[in-house]
Design an enzyme around this catalytic site. Sequence first.
Site, mmCIF file in Angstrom:
data_model
loop_
_atom_site.group_PDB
_atom_site.id
_atom_site.type_symbol
_atom_site.label_atom_id
_atom_site.label_comp_id
_atom_site.label_asym_id
_atom_site.label_seq_id
_atom_site.Cartn_x
_atom_site.Cartn_y
_atom_site.Cartn_z
ATOM 1 N N PRO A 165 0.922 -1.242 -0.136
ATOM 2 C CG PRO A 165 0.105 -0.820 2.378
ATOM 3 C CD PRO A 165 1.060 -1.807 1.523
ATOM 4 C CE LYS A 190 0.253 -2.884 -7.641
ATOM 5 N NZ LYS A 190 -0.146 -1.411 -7.374
ATOM 6 N N PRO A 191 4.549 -2.017 -5.955
ATOM 7 C CG PRO A 191 5.917 -0.476 -6.746
ATOM 8 C CD PRO A 191 5.422 -1.778 -7.213
ATOM 9 C CD GLU A 193 -2.779 1.534 -7.546
ATOM 10 O OE1 GLU A 193 -2.297 1.385 -6.469
ATOM 11 O OE2 GLU A 193 -3.427 0.669 -7.941
ATOM 12 N N GLY A 243 -3.017 -4.136 2.374
ATOM 13 C CA GLY A 243 -3.837 -3.237 1.929
ATOM 14 C C GLY A 243 -5.123 -3.213 2.697
ATOM 15 C CE LYS A 246 -15.053 -2.484 -2.762
ATOM 16 N NZ LYS A 246 -14.836 -1.249 -3.511
ATOM 17 C CB VAL A 247 -7.845 -4.651 -2.327
ATOM 18 C CG1 VAL A 247 -6.906 -5.077 -3.438
ATOM 19 C CG2 VAL A 247 -8.558 -3.397 -2.826
ATOM 20 C CD GLU A 265 0.560 -8.502 8.080
ATOM 21 O OE1 GLU A 265 -0.324 -7.789 8.705
ATOM 22 O OE2 GLU A 265 0.826 -9.338 8.647
ATOM 23 C CB CYS A 299 -2.680 -0.544 9.038
ATOM 24 S SG CYS A 299 -1.029 -1.211 9.660
ATOM 25 C CD GLU A 398 -8.397 0.966 7.295
ATOM 26 O OE1 GLU A 398 -8.592 0.521 6.117
ATOM 27 O OE2 GLU A 398 -7.144 0.771 8.126
ATOM 28 C CB ILE A 399 -11.671 7.283 8.674
ATOM 29 C CG1 ILE A 399 -13.302 6.963 9.329
ATOM 30 C CG2 ILE A 399 -11.688 8.436 8.001
ATOM 31 C CD1 ILE A 399 -13.619 7.858 10.304
ATOM 32 C CG PHE A 400 -6.003 4.841 5.739
ATOM 33 C CD1 PHE A 400 -5.860 3.745 6.883
ATOM 34 C CD2 PHE A 400 -5.237 4.941 4.932
ATOM 35 C CE1 PHE A 400 -4.603 2.911 6.857
ATOM 36 C CE2 PHE A 400 -3.999 4.284 4.712
ATOM 37 C CZ PHE A 400 -3.720 3.112 6.034
#
Length: 494
Positions: A165, A190-191, A193, A243, A246-247, A265, A299, A398-400
């Site tokens: 993430p 794959k970092p 985006e 991440g 959901k994903v 995680e 997180c 989670e609002i993050f």
Amino acid sequence: MSTTDAVAETSGQVALPPGKLWIEGAWRDSTGSERRDVVDPATGRVVTTVPEGTVEDVDLAVAAARRAFESGPWATMSPRERGAVLTRAAQLIQENAEELARLESLDTGKPLAFARMIDAGTTAEHFSYFGGLAGAIEGATRGIRGPGLAYTRREPLGVVGAITPFNFPMILSTSKIAPALAAGNTVVHKPAEDTPLTALRIAELLAEAGLPAGVLNVVTGHGAVAGDRLVRHPDVDRIAFTGSTKVGAAIAAAAAANVTPVTMELGGKSANIVFEDANLDEAIQAAVSGFVFNTGQFCMGGTRLLVQRSVYDQVLAGVIGGATHVPVGDPLAEGTVVGPMAGQRHLENVERYVALADGGPNGKVVAGGQRIDLNGGFFIAPTVVTDVAPDSRLVQEEIFGPVLTVQVFDTEEEAIALANGTPYGLAAGLHTTDLGRAHRVAAQLEAGMIWVNTYGVLDVSLPFGGYKASGYGRENGPEALDEYLQTKSVYVAF
Ligand code: NAD
């Protein structure tokens, strides 16, 4: 392309990696032509671009990783030799810590002081710790019933796909890469985006440390394209993912088609409990840093504060005071504690949640809540919300971002029920001077990481991971190596 070419482009005081993919030990152009802007969140300015990695790019990277696993020197090196390469990598990361910290700060908006101390420091530690553990990977002999000898071998899996993430790009990639390599695997990373810069630079530093070509490959790009191909690739032997829940759930379902194991995680909504017998000054300080750290893009952030009724007013006043006075601003300025959100979409997401706190079940805002207009960056004031219903969206989702809900409780049982009352189970904190209560409550909290009289401290030797919807599998500690090894039993008849 050489290392000197790699630092041809510069932004401010830091050299940028070239906008290319890292495959088989060299910078490569993408097979496609689409590119993605990398934006400095403190100014909204585009600092460079990187390729939108394609399905073909991922296939090339996986093929390179497979070759390196099956026929390269990595596969035939002893674990101690692999450990020595990782230890050299730790040293090189330390030597280049300032550059890595500046890249990370530029990419994510996190204060440079934290990027130096926490992000660059922890990244180096991942390689020194797992470099040291590599030589200790060993099997066991077992006392079997019949005549003969039986033993176990601990073997690498093959090609690991790491997907990470945006919030701690270097820490969360190397928490996978270091143990995966120590165990003898090869990796395609794959970092996220929006934050690819340190991943590219670290790949180059690892090559300098002696990592053979193809052992670590980095493909930048979109989750739904490059990430999805990595997850579904039949030649990938494990997916290590950090991440959102959901994903993560979608990735686990996609990986199941090839029976590819996954480490998850995922998200969190962690409770931080203040009992009336706590040292209140320390608890208030931990409560504030527990939700503003990394601009709440954390997180394990302690985003739900639960306070015993007799000390509620005092703790709330302290938290509002702390949240209001925490220095928010330019990540490069000395003394900044809270930088911008990492991107425009993250800022807008937080604002949508804050707008729900209109005096109904989602509570009311008693501090912060507003954007801060500074240099065109994505800044928001740390926000405190009270009078929330336990089943409200602000408490459950989670609002993050730097948003704290505050709830009151009367008994220990009630505090535990509130703390455990969300789908998540990543972490929790509790503050008390009663030793018995500390252990009793720690045992009953449904979370993978518990802090007593502190908040948010991690150590590379201590396993970290979630309960419930916060995921499964562990990073850090010897437990992390288990994620990247498989056990073979050998039975020799006499
Ligand atoms: P995200 O889930 O949106 O993206 C994470 C990664 O997955 C990115 O690299 C993205 O490109 C990739 N991705 C997206 N869709 C994909 C798909 N269909 N197939 C394959 N890959 C795909 O998360 P984010 O917004 O970058 O990060 C924030 C989330 O990460 C929060 O939920 C946070 O709690 C969580 N997180 C968890 C931990 C932990 O240790 N448990 C640590 C940090 C962050």
